[in-house]
Design a protein around this motif. Structure first.
Motif, PDB file in Angstrom:
ATOM      1  N   ALA A 198       0.819  -1.220   0.000  1.00 17.82           N
ATOM      2  CA  ALA A 198       0.000   0.000   0.000  1.00 17.82           C
ATOM      3  C   ALA A 198       0.851   1.269   0.000  1.00 17.82           C
ATOM      4  CB  ALA A 198      -0.929  -0.001   1.212  1.00 17.82           C
ATOM      5  N   GLY A 199       2.167   1.124  -0.136  1.00 18.38           N
ATOM      6  CA  GLY A 199       3.062   2.281  -0.081  1.00 18.38           C
ATOM      7  C   GLY A 199       2.779   3.331  -1.138  1.00 18.38           C
ATOM      8  N   LYS A 200       3.164   4.558  -0.827  1.00 15.83           N
ATOM      9  CA  LYS A 200       2.844   5.693  -1.707  1.00 15.83           C
ATOM     10  C   LYS A 200       3.663   5.676  -2.993  1.00 15.83           C
ATOM     11  CE  LYS A 200       6.120   8.519   0.934  1.00 15.83           C
ATOM     12  NZ  LYS A 200       6.360   9.735   1.732  1.00 15.83           N
ATOM     13  N   LYS A 201       4.916   5.213  -2.921  1.00 14.03           N
ATOM     14  CA  LYS A 201       5.779   5.134  -4.102  1.00 14.03           C
ATOM     15  C   LYS A 201       6.474   3.778  -4.103  1.00 14.03           C
ATOM     16  CE  LYS A 201       6.522  10.086  -4.659  1.00 14.03           C
ATOM     17  NZ  LYS A 201       7.507  11.185  -4.797  1.00 14.03           N
ATOM     18  N   THR A 202       6.716   3.257  -5.303  1.00 20.11           N
ATOM     19  CA  THR A 202       7.227   1.900  -5.445  1.00 20.11           C
ATOM     20  C   THR A 202       8.666   1.897  -5.947  1.00 20.11           C
ATOM     21  OG1 THR A 202       5.011   1.045  -5.914  1.00 20.11           O
ATOM     22  CG2 THR A 202       6.874  -0.312  -6.623  1.00 20.11           C
ATOM     23  N   ILE A 203       9.492   1.050  -5.317  1.00 23.05           N
ATOM     24  CA  ILE A 203      10.863   0.808  -5.770  1.00 23.05           C
ATOM     25  C   ILE A 203      11.004  -0.686  -6.061  1.00 23.05           C
ATOM     26  CG2 ILE A 203      13.318   1.148  -5.302  1.00 23.05           C
ATOM     27  CD1 ILE A 203      12.428   2.944  -2.893  1.00 23.05           C
ATOM     28  N   LEU A 204      11.415  -1.014  -7.276  1.00 22.27           N
ATOM     29  CA  LEU A 204      11.662  -2.404  -7.664  1.00 22.27           C
ATOM     30  C   LEU A 204      13.172  -2.624  -7.680  1.00 22.27           C
ATOM     31  CD1 LEU A 204      10.814  -5.178  -8.745  1.00 22.27           C
ATOM     32  CD2 LEU A 204      10.720  -4.178 -11.039  1.00 22.27           C
ATOM     33  N   PHE A 205      13.651  -3.479  -6.781  1.00 26.72           N
ATOM     34  CA  PHE A 205      15.089  -3.721  -6.614  1.00 26.72           C
ATOM     35  C   PHE A 205      15.521  -4.961  -7.403  1.00 26.72           C
ATOM     36  CE2 PHE A 205      13.978  -1.275  -2.850  1.00 26.72           C
ATOM     37  CZ  PHE A 205      15.088  -0.466  -2.636  1.00 26.72           C
ATOM     38  N   ILE A 206      16.618  -4.825  -8.154  1.00 23.22           N
ATOM     39  CA  ILE A 206      17.192  -5.935  -8.911  1.00 23.22           C
ATOM     40  C   ILE A 206      18.587  -6.210  -8.345  1.00 23.22           C
ATOM     41  CG2 ILE A 206      17.674  -6.877 -11.196  1.00 23.22           C
ATOM     42  CD1 ILE A 206      14.788  -5.948 -10.902  1.00 23.22           C
ATOM     43  N   HIS A 207      18.771  -7.386  -7.773  1.00 27.05           N
ATOM     44  CA  HIS A 207      20.008  -7.716  -7.058  1.00 27.05           C
ATOM     45  C   HIS A 207      21.186  -7.959  -8.001  1.00 27.05           C
ATOM     46  CE1 HIS A 207      20.021 -12.060  -8.007  1.00 27.05           C
ATOM     47  NE2 HIS A 207      18.709 -12.003  -7.895  1.00 27.05           N
ATOM     48  N   GLY A 208      22.352  -8.158  -7.405  1.00 29.70           N
ATOM     49  CA  GLY A 208      23.572  -8.406  -8.164  1.00 29.70           C
ATOM     50  C   GLY A 208      23.977  -9.874  -8.162  1.00 29.70           C
ATOM     51  N   TRP A 209      25.007 -10.191  -8.915  1.00 26.60           N
ATOM     52  CA  TRP A 209      25.586 -11.545  -8.978  1.00 26.60           C
ATOM     53  C   TRP A 209      26.531 -11.724  -7.802  1.00 26.60           C
ATOM     54  CZ3 TRP A 209      30.618 -13.397  -9.317  1.00 26.60           C
ATOM     55  CH2 TRP A 209      30.801 -14.701  -9.770  1.00 26.60           C
TER      56      TRP A 209
ATOM     57  N   GLN B 185      11.496   0.320 -23.624  1.00 26.80           N
ATOM     58  CA  GLN B 185      11.307   1.775 -23.614  1.00 26.80           C
ATOM     59  C   GLN B 185      10.959   2.285 -22.212  1.00 26.80           C
ATOM     60  OE1 GLN B 185       9.254  -0.069 -26.233  1.00 26.80           O
ATOM     61  NE2 GLN B 185      11.319  -0.135 -27.071  1.00 26.80           N
ATOM     62  N   GLY B 186      11.584   1.672 -21.220  1.00 22.41           N
ATOM     63  CA  GLY B 186      11.373   2.106 -19.840  1.00 22.41           C
ATOM     64  C   GLY B 186       9.957   1.917 -19.343  1.00 22.41           C
ATOM     65  N   TYR B 187       9.280   0.884 -19.817  1.00 25.09           N
ATOM     66  CA  TYR B 187       7.873   0.651 -19.495  1.00 25.09           C
ATOM     67  C   TYR B 187       7.612   0.758 -17.984  1.00 25.09           C
ATOM     68  CZ  TYR B 187       3.338  -1.696 -19.195  1.00 25.09           C
ATOM     69  OH  TYR B 187       2.015  -1.999 -18.937  1.00 25.09           O
ATOM     70  N   GLY B 188       6.786   1.729 -17.600  1.00 26.09           N
ATOM     71  CA  GLY B 188       6.356   1.902 -16.219  1.00 26.09           C
ATOM     72  C   GLY B 188       7.341   2.617 -15.309  1.00 26.09           C
ATOM     73  N   VAL B 189       8.575   2.830 -15.798  1.00 30.04           N
ATOM     74  CA  VAL B 189       9.627   3.388 -14.947  1.00 30.04           C
ATOM     75  C   VAL B 189       9.637   4.912 -15.024  1.00 30.04           C
ATOM     76  CG1 VAL B 189      12.113   3.475 -14.494  1.00 30.04           C
ATOM     77  CG2 VAL B 189      11.049   1.323 -15.230  1.00 30.04           C
ATOM     78  N   SER B 190       9.593   5.569 -13.873  1.00 26.48           N
ATOM     79  CA  SER B 190       9.679   7.032 -13.843  1.00 26.48           C
ATOM     80  C   SER B 190      11.086   7.503 -13.481  1.00 26.48           C
ATOM     81  CB  SER B 190       8.668   7.616 -12.855  1.00 26.48           C
ATOM     82  OG  SER B 190       8.849   7.047 -11.560  1.00 26.48           O
ATOM     83  N   LYS B 191      11.818   6.659 -12.709  1.00 27.96           N
ATOM     84  CA  LYS B 191      13.189   7.000 -12.330  1.00 27.96           C
ATOM     85  C   LYS B 191      14.019   5.718 -12.271  1.00 27.96           C
ATOM     86  CE  LYS B 191      12.142  11.267  -9.848  1.00 27.96           C
ATOM     87  NZ  LYS B 191      12.242  12.020  -8.575  1.00 27.96           N
ATOM     88  N   LEU B 192      15.327   5.867 -12.540  1.00 24.00           N
ATOM     89  CA  LEU B 192      16.239   4.729 -12.561  1.00 24.00           C
ATOM     90  C   LEU B 192      17.387   4.974 -11.589  1.00 24.00           C
ATOM     91  CD1 LEU B 192      17.239   2.063 -13.973  1.00 24.00           C
ATOM     92  CD2 LEU B 192      18.394   3.548 -15.640  1.00 24.00           C
ATOM     93  N   VAL B 193      17.750   3.949 -10.833  1.00 27.91           N
ATOM     94  CA  VAL B 193      18.898   4.018  -9.929  1.00 27.91           C
ATOM     95  C   VAL B 193      19.862   2.893 -10.295  1.00 27.91           C
ATOM     96  CG1 VAL B 193      19.697   3.979  -7.538  1.00 27.91           C
ATOM     97  CG2 VAL B 193      17.455   4.970  -8.080  1.00 27.91           C
TER      98      VAL B 193
ATOM     99  N   LEU C  70       2.653  -2.656 -12.296  1.00 27.12           N
ATOM    100  CA  LEU C  70       3.434  -1.536 -11.776  1.00 27.12           C
ATOM    101  C   LEU C  70       3.467  -0.384 -12.772  1.00 27.12           C
ATOM    102  CD1 LEU C  70       6.506  -3.410 -10.240  1.00 27.12           C
ATOM    103  CD2 LEU C  70       4.346  -2.790  -9.138  1.00 27.12           C
ATOM    104  N   ASN C  71       3.389   0.823 -12.230  1.00 20.79           N
ATOM    105  CA  ASN C  71       3.459   2.027 -13.054  1.00 20.79           C
ATOM    106  C   ASN C  71       4.060   3.153 -12.220  1.00 20.79           C
ATOM    107  OD1 ASN C  71       2.991   3.542 -15.456  1.00 20.79           O
ATOM    108  ND2 ASN C  71       1.218   4.490 -14.458  1.00 20.79           N
ATOM    109  N   ASP C  72       4.772   4.047 -12.877  1.00 17.36           N
ATOM    110  CA  ASP C  72       5.366   5.193 -12.190  1.00 17.36           C
ATOM    111  C   ASP C  72       6.244   4.732 -11.014  1.00 17.36           C
ATOM    112  OD1 ASP C  72       5.889   7.878 -11.688  1.00 17.36           O
ATOM    113  OD2 ASP C  72       4.161   8.096 -10.346  1.00 17.36           O
ATOM    114  N   PHE C  73       7.091   3.731 -11.258  1.00 21.67           N
ATOM    115  CA  PHE C  73       7.938   3.193 -10.195  1.00 21.67           C
ATOM    116  C   PHE C  73       9.406   3.499 -10.461  1.00 21.67           C
ATOM    117  CE2 PHE C  73       7.824  -0.197 -13.341  1.00 21.67           C
ATOM    118  CZ  PHE C  73       9.093  -0.756 -13.310  1.00 21.67           C
ATOM    119  N   THR C  74      10.198   3.367  -9.411  1.00 22.96           N
ATOM    120  CA  THR C  74      11.647   3.512  -9.518  1.00 22.96           C
ATOM    121  C   THR C  74      12.270   2.131  -9.670  1.00 22.96           C
ATOM    122  OG1 THR C  74      11.676   5.537  -8.171  1.00 22.96           O
ATOM    123  CG2 THR C  74      13.739   4.294  -8.336  1.00 22.96           C
ATOM    124  N   LEU C  75      13.122   1.968 -10.673  1.00 21.88           N
ATOM    125  CA  LEU C  75      13.840   0.715 -10.901  1.00 21.88           C
ATOM    126  C   LEU C  75      15.260   0.895 -10.388  1.00 21.88           C
ATOM    127  CD1 LEU C  75      13.876  -2.132 -12.178  1.00 21.88           C
ATOM    128  CD2 LEU C  75      14.521  -1.049 -14.345  1.00 21.88           C
TER     129      LEU C  75
END
Length: 260
Positions: A21-32, A112-120, A89-94
């Motif tokens: 239910a969070g106000k903004k979403t961050i999708l985390f992609i881990h490392g090797w 084409q950055g589908y759904g992503v508003s910001k990238l880290v 997901l939409n308007d999320f940070t990847l």
């Protein structure tokens, strides 16, 4: 909340969804060669501040299914897309770390950055590939004595002192992966790169990079910064390849400041 998303027939990806239910979403992609668990010290803090934090395990790693194939950047980006679509997901940070940064970059270019508003990008494996001799050494060690290889990776991962229990936790995370997927990802890091993808990234991008990184040198972060138009590079002065652990408070603050 943990559950599985089927990304192709017979292959399910594990998803950890904290504070849906969070106000903004961050999708985390881990490392090797790790899993979503590497972001424990973000998951401890950010959801309590109102953020929805989603961690996924790549195929072959963590709690996800471990098929024998599908370990190239395109397929891994397709897996991310399948999760994004399944969760609507939409308007999320990847946010991608190391190889996860390369997968995130490929996702941005391929979809084409589908759904992503910001990238880290966190010490991202970008823009070039891993040097052939180094990659081949890791592959050989993985296929002959993977526990020893993982101990060696742990030793070069950090700049700051870490406790023996923390090193053991990191080591165990690596053991959760399959040997074949661990080797296959290193082959991809040797044979592929994301250089041509960087110019296709149009969203605001935060590049976090430890200046003492022995895995992906800081100069790679500088190069990535030059190749992504709308990007800013934040050096982490007391970190190696794991600023999310070594300077966790600064890291979390930078993330919050960037996302808003």
């Amino acid at each position: 909340m943990g559950y599985f998303v089927e990304v192709e027939q017979g292959v399910k990806i594990y998803v950890e969804d904290i504070n849906p239910a969070g106000k903004k979403t961050i999708l985390f992609i881990h490392g090797w060669p790790l899993s979503h668990k590497q972001f424990e010290y973000q998951f401890n803090v950010l959801p309590a501040m109102g953020y929805r934090c989603i961690g996924i395990d790549w195929r072959g790693f963590g709690n996800s299914d471990k098929p024998i194939s599908g370990y190239n950047f395109d397929r891994l980006a397709d897996d991310v897309y399948a999760v994004v679509r399944a969760l609507q997901l939409n308007d999320f940070t990847l946010a991608g770390h190391s190889t996860g940064g390369a997968i995130s970059i490929r996702y941005m270019a391929r979809y084409q950055g589908y759904g992503v508003s910001k990238l880290v990008l966190i010490d991202a494996a970008s823009p070039s590939s891993v040097e052939e001799g180094v990659a081949n050494m890791f592959i050989a060690e993985t296929l002959n004595d993977r526990p020893k290889m993982l101990r060696g990776v742990t030793d070069i991962f950090f700049f700051q002192y870490i406790s023996v229990p923390l090193a053991d936790w990191f080591f165990q995370m690596g053991l959760e992966a399959a040997g074949w997927s661990t080797a296959a990802i290193m082959m991809t890091l040797r044979d592929e790169n994301v250089y041509s993808d960087l110019g296709k990234i149009l969203v605001p991008t935060l590049i976090i990079h430890g200046i003492h990184d022995k895995v992906v040198p800081f100069s790679k972060g500088q190069e990535t910064n030059k190749l992504i138009k709308n990007s800013q590079l934040v050096p982490f002065q007391y970190s190696g390849h794991a600023p999310f652990l070594e300077e966790r408070d600064k890291f979390n603050q930078q993330l919050i400041q960037f996302i808003g």
